[in-house]
Design an enzyme around this catalytic site. Structure first.
Site, PDB file in Angstrom:
ATOM      1  N   ASP A 176      -7.246 -47.198   5.538  1.00 26.85           N
ATOM      2  CA  ASP A 176      -7.759 -46.133   6.390  1.00 26.85           C
ATOM      3  C   ASP A 176      -6.622 -45.210   6.813  1.00 26.85           C
ATOM      4  OD1 ASP A 176      -6.751 -48.349   7.898  1.00 26.85           O
ATOM      5  OD2 ASP A 176      -7.654 -47.531   9.713  1.00 26.85           O
ATOM      6  N   GLU A 233      -6.943 -50.469  10.405  1.00 28.45           N
ATOM      7  CA  GLU A 233      -5.652 -50.636  11.085  1.00 28.45           C
ATOM      8  C   GLU A 233      -5.431 -49.531  12.105  1.00 28.45           C
ATOM      9  OE1 GLU A 233      -1.280 -50.108  11.732  1.00 28.45           O
ATOM     10  OE2 GLU A 233      -2.759 -48.703  10.942  1.00 28.45           O
ATOM     11  N   GLU A 234      -5.850 -48.313  11.762  1.00 32.79           N
ATOM     12  CA  GLU A 234      -5.570 -47.166  12.624  1.00 32.79           C
ATOM     13  C   GLU A 234      -6.382 -47.190  13.913  1.00 32.79           C
ATOM     14  OE1 GLU A 234      -3.172 -45.363  12.278  1.00 32.79           O
ATOM     15  OE2 GLU A 234      -2.664 -45.078  10.175  1.00 32.79           O
ATOM     16  N   GLU A 240       3.690 -52.321   6.090  1.00 31.16           N
ATOM     17  CA  GLU A 240       4.248 -50.972   6.196  1.00 31.16           C
ATOM     18  C   GLU A 240       5.367 -50.885   7.228  1.00 31.16           C
ATOM     19  OE1 GLU A 240       1.716 -48.018   8.008  1.00 31.16           O
ATOM     20  OE2 GLU A 240       0.606 -49.574   9.074  1.00 31.16           O
TER      21      GLU A 240
END
Length: 356
Positions: free
Chosen positions: A36, A101-102, A129
């Site tokens: 996402d 995740e966002e 990341e």
């Protein structure tokens, strides 16, 4: 080999791919990516934000080019090259592609990491990341700050917009906002005056949303303010939670609703003798890359893994590049992207071939 293609939560697909190792009894390696991205304001972009446009000077423009479609694709391409070359790895390597995740719902890696499938993979170490580096070094993250996202709703006396109404909701809200911004300024000065301090070592408090009101001429009976707090490891989780409650009480009292919190303070080892850390840093040295370890200033899916005792390292092989995640006109250089595939290829091979 696809080992998972399912929705642990409706409408939230998770894909996991496996590269089998020669000794599958050894604990495995996980390469995690979230698929996402955050929204865009298209009129602020110089190109279509979802076009993946490449300029003549070699910049890839697009939402997610740094956060984190780049690493997502680099993981895939690095593993594809390893497979096509016939190189054999000792450990199984899993690539996970997760949602949300966002927006921090926990419906992506949060659910995957609790699943029976995940437990069966016996993950020993994970790579997720990181962030770009503006100089020639590369950043690697071995922990994260505590996260507090909260809505605070204040109630007060309503009335006509032409009058001096006493004890209004907005007055209480202003007191909290002032306390939060004063604290923010104090932390900003700490960071600016200590050259050895990094963003992950201080606490940030930001006002991100304000809601309230029904009409221009009506003093509202309620106002809600949203705070995004990222708290350094110098505070215990409950300590800062109590600190927030004190601010609200001193402002006149309000209803606190936590939208998201993260109380895990586990740190992955950066001891030179640690086998995972040694493998990662050794692989990067082959490319003349110096890794700079830091606490991640925001939040990633790594927190779900560290909470289970799995060492997790945030690493995006991007240097000499401005940090543009969530920004307008997010871009990544083509050369940097391609070099990152080579770097991650060696990291994957060295980590997956760690003995014992």
């Amino acid at each position: 080999m696809v080992v998972v293609d399912k929705e642990y939560s409706p409408g939230k697909p998770v894909l996991v791919v496996k590269l089998p190792g020669t000794n599958p009894e050894l604990p495995a390696v996980l390469l995690n990516s979230h698929v996402d991205v955050v929204p865009v304001e298209q009129d602020k972009w110089c190109v279509d934000a979802f076009s993946g446009h490449i300029t003549e000077d070699g910049k890839i423009y697009g939402r997610g080019s740094q956060d984190m479609k780049c690493v997502c694709i680099q993981h895939l391409e690095a593993v594809r090259r390893i497979k096509d070359s016939g190189t054999k790895l000792k450990r199984n390597v899993y690539l996970s592609f997760v949602p949300d995740e966002e927006i921090d719902t926990g419906l992506g890696m949060g659910l995957l990491s609790q699943s029976q499938e995940f437990k069966a993979w016996n993950i020993a170490v994970a790579i997720d990341e990181g962030l770009a580096s503006v100089d020639g070094n590369m950043m690697i993250y071995y922990g994260e700050r505590h996260c507090f996202w909260l809505d605070v709703t204040f109630s007060g006396n309503p009335g006509h917009g032409s009058r001096f109404i006493e004890d209004t909701a907005v007055e209480k809200m202003r007191k909290l906002v002032n306390k939060a911004l004063d604290y923010r300024e104090n932390q900003r000065k700490r960071l600016q005056t200590d050259a050895c301090m990094t963003l992950g070592e201080v606490t940030t408090v930001n006002v991100t949303m304000i809601h309230g009101g029904t009409a221009c001429n009506v003093v509202p009976s309620e106002f809600t303010v949203t705070l995004d707090c990222r708290v350094s490891h110098e505070y215990a989780f409950e300590e800062f939670k109590n600190h927030l409650k004190l601010w609200v009480d001193e402002a006149g009292g309000g209803d606190i609703k936590y939208v998201a919190t993260s109380d895990n303070d586990a740190l992955s080892s950066i001891d030179p003798k640690d086998k995972w850390w040694s493998a990662i840093t050794g692989a990067c040295k082959k490319h003349s890359i110096t890794l700079v370890p830091e606490i991640f200033p925001a939040g990633t899916d790594s927190r779900y893994l560290r909470a289970q005792g799995i060492p997790a390292y945030g690493f995006s092989p991007i240097n000499n590049t401005p940090i543009l995640l969530h920004d307008h006109n997010e871009w990544l250089g083509v050369d940097t992207f391609m070099r990152g595939i080579d770097i991650l290829g060696d990291v994957i091979k060295d980590v997956a071939n760690v003995s014992g």
